[in-house]
Structure formats: structure tokens, C-alpha cells
Design a protein around this motif. Structure first.
Motif, short mmCIF file in Angstrom:
data_model
loop_
_atom_site.label_atom_id
_atom_site.label_comp_id
_atom_site.label_asym_id
_atom_site.label_seq_id
_atom_site.Cartn_x
_atom_site.Cartn_y
_atom_site.Cartn_z
N ALA A 178 -6.16 10.27 -2.70
CA ALA A 178 -5.97 8.86 -2.33
C ALA A 178 -4.54 8.64 -1.84
CB ALA A 178 -6.28 7.94 -3.52
N GLY B 155 0.80 -1.22 0.00
CA GLY B 155 0.00 0.00 0.00
C GLY B 155 0.83 1.28 0.00
N PHE C 200 -1.20 8.30 4.85
CA PHE C 200 -1.55 8.57 6.25
C PHE C 200 -1.75 7.25 7.01
CE2 PHE C 200 -4.98 9.93 9.40
CZ PHE C 200 -4.08 10.53 10.27
N LEU C 201 -2.46 6.31 6.37
CA LEU C 201 -2.66 5.01 7.00
C LEU C 201 -1.33 4.31 7.26
CD1 LEU C 201 -5.70 3.64 4.96
CD2 LEU C 201 -5.72 4.53 7.29
N ASN C 202 -0.38 4.50 6.34
CA ASN C 202 0.93 3.88 6.51
C ASN C 202 1.73 4.54 7.63
OD1 ASN C 202 1.75 1.65 4.39
ND2 ASN C 202 0.25 3.02 3.46
N GLU D 2 -4.36 10.14 1.83
CA GLU D 2 -5.09 9.28 2.77
C GLU D 2 -4.38 7.93 2.93
OE1 GLU D 2 -7.76 9.73 4.68
OE2 GLU D 2 -9.09 11.21 3.77
N GLY D 3 -3.92 7.38 1.81
CA GLY D 3 -3.26 6.07 1.85
C GLY D 3 -1.95 6.14 2.61
#
Lengths: 319, 319
Positions: free
Chosen positions: A263, A130, A269-271, A266-267
Motif C-alpha cells: 500500500a 496521502g 506512486f500516486l503521489n 502504490e500510494g
């Protein structure tokens, strides 16, 4: 040179920042013309800095009324053609440009065909994952922004924003290249974390060294997606300018680019978030989380703003 | 066969759906073992349908306790290795698989390296543009979903969902391949619109033919992104299952995949919307818009749902 029936002019260029390649070339052309001759080509002996080639490419594109906000390869191609660097012997960028001697221009992942990257992603191997995908999304968002700026520059309907769009395209190219590198860096950072976890831990020294290596690697694996967030947010800021003043026929491309940048933020940020619990350094954790939360909040706001603008312009087209 | 000191068993296979390749092979192995011999390899004379190879690949992966939800190339590789198809002569998929005779497996864009695709995107040429990028985003989202399912299948912490994750991975692979094709189709559809606009319009017949061609091409250029929306939404539905039951260590990958799918749906929606005003057929316009609006609304809801689930699972990890 009697053999070729041609004259040769030689220069020793010591600093391209003082005498750019294109200035030298243009002056030589003028002088030749004054003497009733024509410059048929040129040859570069030795190596040249990448920046000198890029500057030359941009100069000649602008001279032709074209946008200089094109990819590096294209700038080099234009510089080579315009200076006639292929006329006397073949100019091979890989051999002639200094930077290309030290490192490969593109990493392993960036060189994969789209279908192969998607296949690799779908397997249960940990990289690419990801994190690299988020960086790729940002790359595509920045590329679309450059495209829209290039579709606006030189278009007769938008003379007022040509200068702005020219700069926009050049900046978006830089962000695109930066994010392309981050695709690689994210996978490398993740692999380092995995390697740290595989270190031996029999003795006390080994245990300490391992803990330190894990801490260090996990911090890096957090800072890479943080950078993806930063650069993708910058791409969104450029997308906003493109949405406001860019070619309205490409407004859906601005929109897609914005969703890609969004995207990416946000992506990434999750990492950032998923890596933080593995870090001991509380100050680093708090600082990084605060930075990341600020970036994601900005991206969410900007996405709404640009989306509204894009929808408004599409509705106007419908009328 | 005296020359090789080996025995040969020949079969005429007329329908792989009745006698699958792997059943035939396994039965031959059993029979050989009964006679104290071993099957050393096999050879395929003539052509074979792709589906027969894929089925064989999946069979042997499952037999080894591995997920069959891997890319097509990997399934073929496993089938070739397991049947020993390379032992007697080299098995070349391009020459032996029927489907590969008729069309290239991947289109022009899918074969571009990531860096090259991004470069092409950034130029002012009309394709590839936002439409193909949206399809690529969906491709990546589906690939990440397959990855998470594969990281869950066979993992000892999640035996209850192995079956579900196996199916999830296989379905996600299919969506990924479909979206990969749509990258190409979107650019082709756009090029057809451009071609229609370049048709001559001197005579009345020419004018009518041109109007008809534009109408037809614009409809197609609207239906392709509509399909991107549909397939990407399906990928989101799979991502939700992965978020609920998948390997929690890969929860950020589910999240990134969801944002990619979401960007694909929103991006393709913009491409539907921007093409609609160019169409005369009012019924087609109303129907298509209604479908697209329904899909985008579903995607927005699903994105919120999955995002909440992902954040919740990341918070639980922090504790």
C-alpha cells in the motif's frame, strides 16, 4: 575515593570505533574481578555519539542471547542499564547523546497519538495527507518485519536462520526509522509547494523567482514519495525473507506487513504521478516516472510472490 | 443578577432529542435580541449526553457553511465555542459529557505516538501485531476518505455533490472511530487467547474449562478481524463515491485511502484464516470463512475499480 568507599577508574575515550564502550567496560570488569572487586556502575562525562550507544546496546543484547534488532530507545536503555550509567547520576539521553542536541529525534507528526493523527488526516487541511499516510504504511510494514524476525531469532525451532533473522531485524529497524522521517518530509515538501504558489508575482523578477521556486518545490514533492517507494520496496524484500524462513506462527504478520508495504509503494506512486504534470523539466519527469514505474512493477510482483507463500504456509498449518 | 449586571435564563432540559441544545440557544438569542439584549454565554449544570454535543457542533458548522464531517473533538470544540459554554466557567468535556465518565475515550494503543506504536510493533511481544495494524490501516483509509469529502464540500467547483460529500464525511468519521477501537480490541482478543492457553489443566474439570476458554477466546479473536474486514470494506465503498465525485485535486488521496482499506481487508483476512484451525466448532468455522472470503473478494474487485478510476482521473489532469 574515601567518601564513598569505592575506587574510581577514569578513561579518556577519543574514538569509540577503535575502543568501543563495551570493550572498555568489559575489560574493566575483568580487571576488577582479578582484584576481587566488582564494577558497580559508570558515569559519562561529556557527550557521546549515538552510534556508540547503539553499538553498546546491541552488544549486550546479543550477549544475553536476545535480538539486537530492537528500536533505538530500547538499545539506549539496554546500554545504560548494562554499563550502570544510572548508578552514579541519572543518564539523560537528551542531554548526553550528541545527535539529540542538534535535532529533535521525532518530528511533529511522528509524535502525534494514533487517534490524533487520524483526526488530523480527516480534516480538510492539506497536510498530513496521502503522502504521509503512505510513508506511515511503510513504517508499519517494516516494523512488522522486524517483529517477525525478532520472534524467530532465539526460537529453538529455527536455529539455522538466527543469524539471518538478526540482520533482518536490524535492517528492518533502519527502514522503519527512515520511513518514519519520510512521514514528516512528505508533509514538509507539500507545504513548500503551497508556499511557492503564494509568492508574489507582480514584477517580471518576481514571476521568474516564483516559477523557479514552484519548479524546485514540486520536484522535491515528487522525490520524497519516490524515496518512500524505494524504502518500502526494500521492506518488502525483507518481508520475503521473513516469509521464507521466519517463525511460521507469525506468518500472518508477515502477510499484513507485506500489504502495508505494498500500500505504501502504490500510494506513494500516486503521489509521484500527481506531482509530475506540475514540473517543466522534461528530462526529470521522464527519469522519475521511469524509476517509479519500475519500482511499482517490482512491488506488485513481490506482493504476489509473498502472498502466495503466506497462503501456502497458512494452509500447511491448517493440516 | 445584580452582581454581574446580567440577566440569567434557566432551563430544565429533559430530552435533547425533543429540544436540541442549539434550538434552545438560538430561540434564547432571538428572544434576547427582541428585548435589545445579547446572549453572552451559557453554562451547563450537570451532565450532557455526547450525542447532544455532537449534534450541536454539526449544527453550528453547517450554519457557517462548513462540513460537519469532522472529528468528535472538533465537534465538541465548536459546540462549546458556539454556545459560549466557556464564558461563565470552563467547560471540561471529560467532566461534563456522560459517556466520558464511564470509559476513556481512547484505548492504550490509540494513545501511543506513531513512533512509539511502530517501536512496540517491531518488538517480539505478541501485541500489538498484524491484527491491530490492519485495523489501523482501515482507520487511515477512512480518515483519508473523510478528508477528500471535506475538501469537496463547500468547494465552488462541486456544488452538486455537497450534500453527498457532507454525508460521506460524517459516515467516514464514524468508520474511522470504529476502526480505531478495533485496533485495541484485536490486541485484547489476542491477549485473551494467550491467557486461556495459560490456564491450569491438572484435573479433568480444569481441562474442560480450559478447552472451553480457548474455544471462546479463539472465536473472539476471529470475529474481531472479521469486523475489521467489514468496516474497512464499508470505507472502500465510501472511497468509491469520493473517487467518482470528489475533488479531483485530492484524487491521489482517495487512491492512498483505498490502498489502506484494501491492505486492512487483506491483512484482517489473514488473521481470520490463521485463527480458524484453532476452533472446534465446525459450523462457526465454515460460516466465518465463507463470510470472510466473500468480503475479501468484494474488496479485491472494489480496489481494481477504484484504482482504474483514480488512474483515469490522474491521466486527465496530465492533459
Amino acid at each position: 575515593i574515601e567518601e564513598y568507599g569505592q575506587a574510581q577508574v577514569s578513561y579518556n575515550l577519543t574514538n569509540y570505533k577503535i575502543t568501543p564502550l563495551h570493550v572498555l567496560f568489559e575489560e574493566t570488569c575483568k580487571e576488577a574481578e582479578r582484584l576481587g572487586a566488582r564494577v558497580t556502575g559508570s558515569e559519562l562525562v561529556g557527550l557521546i555519539p549515538l552510534a556508540a550507544m547503539l553499538e553498546t546496546g546491541r552488544y549486550f543484547l546479543e550477549k544475553q542471547g536476545k535480538s539486537p534488532g530492537v528500536p533505538e530507545d530500547e538499545l539506549i536503555h539496554i546500554a545504560v542499564k548494562s554499563l550502570g550509567l544510572n548508578e552514579l547520576s541519572k543518564f539523560e539521553p537528551q542531554k548526553k547523546i550528541i545527535e539529540y542536541q542538534f535535532q529533535e529525534k521525532h518530528g511533529k507528526l511522528a509524535k502525534l497519538p494514533l487517534h490524533k493523527f487520524a483526526d488530523e488526516l480527516s480534516l480538510d487541511s492539506p497536510t498530513p495527507g496521502g503522502g504521509s499516510t503512505a510513508a506511515l504504511a511503510g513504517t508499519l510494514g517494516a516494523a512488522l518485519c522486524a517483529m517477525v524476525a525478532n520472534l524467530t531469532y532465539g526460537n529453538k525451532k529455527y536455529p539455522d536462520v538466527w543469524e539471518e533473522m538478526k540482520n533482518l531485524a536490524c535492517q528492518a529497524q533502519q527502514l522503519k526509522d527512515k520511513l518514519l522521517q519520510l512521514i514528516e518530509q512528505d508533509s514538509e515538501a507539500f507545504n513548500k509547494v503551497m508556499a511557492a504558489f503564494r509568492l508574489p508575482q507582480k514584477t517580471k523578477e518576481e514571476q521568474e523567482a516564483k516559477a523557479k521556486a514552484i519548479e524546485q518545490a514540486t520536484k522535491e514533492a515528487t522525490l520524497v514519495p519516490l524515496e518512500v517507494m524505494e524504502v518500502s520496496l526494500q521492506a518488502m524484500e525483507l518481508a520475503k525473507i521473513a516469509a521464507e524462513g521466519g517463525n511460521v506462527n507469525a506468518i500472518s504478520d508477515v502477510g499484513v506487513g507485506t500489504f502495508m508495504d505494498y500500500a505504501a509503494v502504490e500510494g506513494a506512486f500516486l503521489n509521484v504521478k500527481i506531482n509530475l504534470p506540475g514540473i517543466q523539466d522534461e528530462k526529470f519527469k521522464a527519469d522519475t516516472l521511469a524509476k517509479a514505474e519500475k519500482l511499482v512493477a517490482q512491488a506488485r510482483g513481490l506482493k504476489e510472490e509473498i502472498q502466495a507463500l503466506v497462503y501456502q504456509k497458512i494452509s500447511n498449518k491448517e493440516k
